[in-house]
Enzyme design. Structure first.
Site, mmCIF file in Angstrom:
data_model
loop_
_atom_site.group_PDB
_atom_site.id
_atom_site.type_symbol
_atom_site.label_atom_id
_atom_site.label_comp_id
_atom_site.label_asym_id
_atom_site.label_seq_id
_atom_site.Cartn_x
_atom_site.Cartn_y
_atom_site.Cartn_z
ATOM 1 N N TYR A 91 71.840 40.393 31.204
ATOM 2 C CA TYR A 91 70.629 39.821 32.323
ATOM 3 C C TYR A 91 70.661 40.497 33.735
ATOM 4 C CZ TYR A 91 73.660 36.360 34.146
ATOM 5 O OH TYR A 91 74.687 35.398 34.656
ATOM 6 N N GLU A 92 71.730 41.044 33.762
ATOM 7 C CA GLU A 92 72.048 41.571 35.120
ATOM 8 C C GLU A 92 71.249 42.863 35.003
ATOM 9 O OE1 GLU A 92 75.916 40.506 37.354
ATOM 10 O OE2 GLU A 92 76.389 40.279 35.425
ATOM 11 N N ALA A 119 80.173 29.235 30.257
ATOM 12 C CA ALA A 119 79.496 27.926 30.578
ATOM 13 C C ALA A 119 78.193 27.909 29.587
ATOM 14 C CB ALA A 119 78.901 27.745 31.863
ATOM 15 N N HIS A 172 71.461 26.379 37.927
ATOM 16 C CA HIS A 172 72.833 26.959 38.000
ATOM 17 C C HIS A 172 74.068 25.966 38.746
ATOM 18 C CE1 HIS A 172 76.053 30.106 37.398
ATOM 19 N NE2 HIS A 172 75.946 30.410 38.455
ATOM 20 N N ASN A 184 75.827 21.313 30.830
ATOM 21 C CA ASN A 184 74.724 20.613 30.733
ATOM 22 C C ASN A 184 74.245 20.430 29.188
ATOM 23 O OD1 ASN A 184 74.176 23.558 31.035
ATOM 24 N ND2 ASN A 184 72.620 23.040 30.250
ATOM 25 N N SER A 227 81.597 31.515 34.144
ATOM 26 C CA SER A 227 80.873 30.929 35.398
ATOM 27 C C SER A 227 81.591 29.668 35.543
ATOM 28 C CB SER A 227 79.340 30.608 35.192
ATOM 29 O OG SER A 227 78.663 31.626 35.230
ATOM 30 N N HIS A 250 81.201 33.861 40.007
ATOM 31 C CA HIS A 250 81.793 35.140 39.508
ATOM 32 C C HIS A 250 82.465 35.603 40.555
ATOM 33 C CE1 HIS A 250 80.746 34.815 35.042
ATOM 34 N NE2 HIS A 250 79.457 34.351 35.506
ATOM 35 N N HIS A 288 76.996 40.952 32.535
ATOM 36 C CA HIS A 288 76.058 40.067 31.909
ATOM 37 C C HIS A 288 74.945 40.869 31.434
ATOM 38 C CE1 HIS A 288 77.906 36.746 34.026
ATOM 39 N NE2 HIS A 288 77.626 36.190 32.910
ATOM 40 N N MET A 311 74.559 32.896 27.835
ATOM 41 C CA MET A 311 74.127 34.272 28.037
ATOM 42 C C MET A 311 75.101 35.478 28.048
ATOM 43 S SD MET A 311 71.463 32.959 31.071
ATOM 44 C CE MET A 311 70.457 31.471 31.001
ATOM 45 N N SER A 312 76.078 35.064 27.335
ATOM 46 C CA SER A 312 77.223 36.116 27.649
ATOM 47 C C SER A 312 78.034 36.101 26.228
ATOM 48 C CB SER A 312 78.170 35.557 28.772
ATOM 49 O OG SER A 312 78.813 34.342 28.443
HETATM 50 N N1 HPA Z 1 71.321 27.697 28.517
HETATM 51 C C1 HPA Z 1 71.823 28.775 28.507
HETATM 52 N N2 HPA Z 1 73.143 29.354 29.175
HETATM 53 C C2 HPA Z 1 73.687 28.538 29.964
HETATM 54 C C3 HPA Z 1 73.326 27.111 29.753
HETATM 55 C C4 HPA Z 1 72.128 26.689 29.126
HETATM 56 O O1 HPA Z 1 71.786 25.548 28.976
HETATM 57 N N3 HPA Z 1 74.054 26.333 30.479
HETATM 58 C C5 HPA Z 1 75.069 27.213 30.976
HETATM 59 N N4 HPA Z 1 74.775 28.309 30.575
#
Ligand code: HPA
Length: 277
Positions: free
Chosen positions: A91-92, A119, A252, A240, A36, A67, A89, A216-217
């Site tokens: 989650y998709e 990310a 996001h 973050n 990302s 993406h 992903h 998540m990947s």
């Molecule tokens: N959690 C999960 N996935 C992420 C995060 C997070 O804090 N930041 C970027 N992708």
């Protein structure tokens, strides 16, 4: 056909044939997966040939903001490379074998090194947004595995995962980062299914389990790579502080904002790494 078969070695060989007809015959020294907001690296690829994911047999179209959904072939740091700006992903709603399928295509194109990026939220207390973290190991907390099902031709049935991230590739990333003056953190990437960000209690749990960052990947891709004998290296961009550590709600938009800030460092490091392969 099982999900594994649909996204297995034979399907990857077919996809690679279509891709090779468009990008030419140079064997990539690495396949690079851009997470990302990190797709800007594609602009550093010389003599690029870009193929939208929709035109790669077996690939669905990528839909997540940040993406691009393109395969880009060319040279990076003077070396032939194939990069994927975007990934699939779970989650998709994609099955785990599809999340790992692009890795099979990169392998079928001749890549024997896989570089993954993502990310991630920072869990370790010393991490700050904007840090780059060398992925030293991972925790598969997605509770799915892309290798479940009939054994694919060429796959190892029970892949060793004692060194999922290749120690000598990790060493060269450290050396290149030091030479460029780029601070590089190190840690364990914990992968959850998503798409929700974590609760503060989940982040405390992850810290207890040994995760330094959360995302998540990536894990399905790394598992497939190890099953077919590719060497792997990867970097998380800490976009973050994780939930409960961050003083504000996660979004996001924040993730993408931070990737813009670190893009230059990330791209320089990956370019130099690939150039040294
Ligand atoms: N959690 C999960 N996935 C992420 C995060 C997070 O804090 N930041 C970027 N992708």
């Amino acid at each position: 056909m099982s999900a594994g078969g649909m996204f297995g070695a034979a399907a990857a060989a077919r996809a690679a044939e279509v891709v090779r007809a468009r990008i030419g015959g140079a064997t990539p020294v690495a396949g690079v997966i851009l997470g990302s907001g990190l797709g800007g690296l594609a602009a550093r690829i010389a003599n690029p040939v870009a193929i939208p994911f929709a035109e790669v047999p077996g690939f669905p179209t990528a839909t997540v903001v940040g993406h691009a959904g393109k395969l880009i072939a060319g040279t990076l740091g003077g070396r032939p490379v194939v990069a994927l700006a975007g990934r699939f992903h779970m989650y998709e709603g994609h099955p785990a074998p599809l999340a790992g399928f692009p890795v099979r295509v990169l392998h079928a194109l001749g890549a024997r090194v896989l570089f993954v990026s993502n990310a991630a939220g920072g869990i370790r207390r010393t991490f700050r947004a904007g840090d780059l973290m060398l992925i030293r190991d991972h925790l598969n907390l997605m509770f799915q595995n892309p290798l479940v099902g009939a054994l694919e031709p060429g796959d190892i049935r029970f892949p060793d995962m004692s060194e999922p991230y290749d120690p000598s590739l990790c060493e060269s990333l450290r050396a290149h980062a030091a030479a460029l003056g780029i601070p590089l953190q190190e840690g364990v990437y914990g992968a959850l299914l998503g798409p929700t960000y974590e609760t503060p209690s989940e982040v405390r749990m992850l810290a207890t389990l040994g995760a330094d960052a959360v995302g998540m990947s990536t894990v399905p891709e790394v598992i497939v790579a190890r099953a077919i004998g590719m060497r792997v290296a990867g970097i998380s961009c800490i976009t973050n502080l994780a939930s409960g550590i961050s003083p504000h709600a996660l979004s996001h938009a924040e993730v993408l904002e931070t990737t813009t800030l670190v893009a230059e460092r990330f791209e320089s490091l990956v370019e130099r790494f690939v150039g040294g392969l």
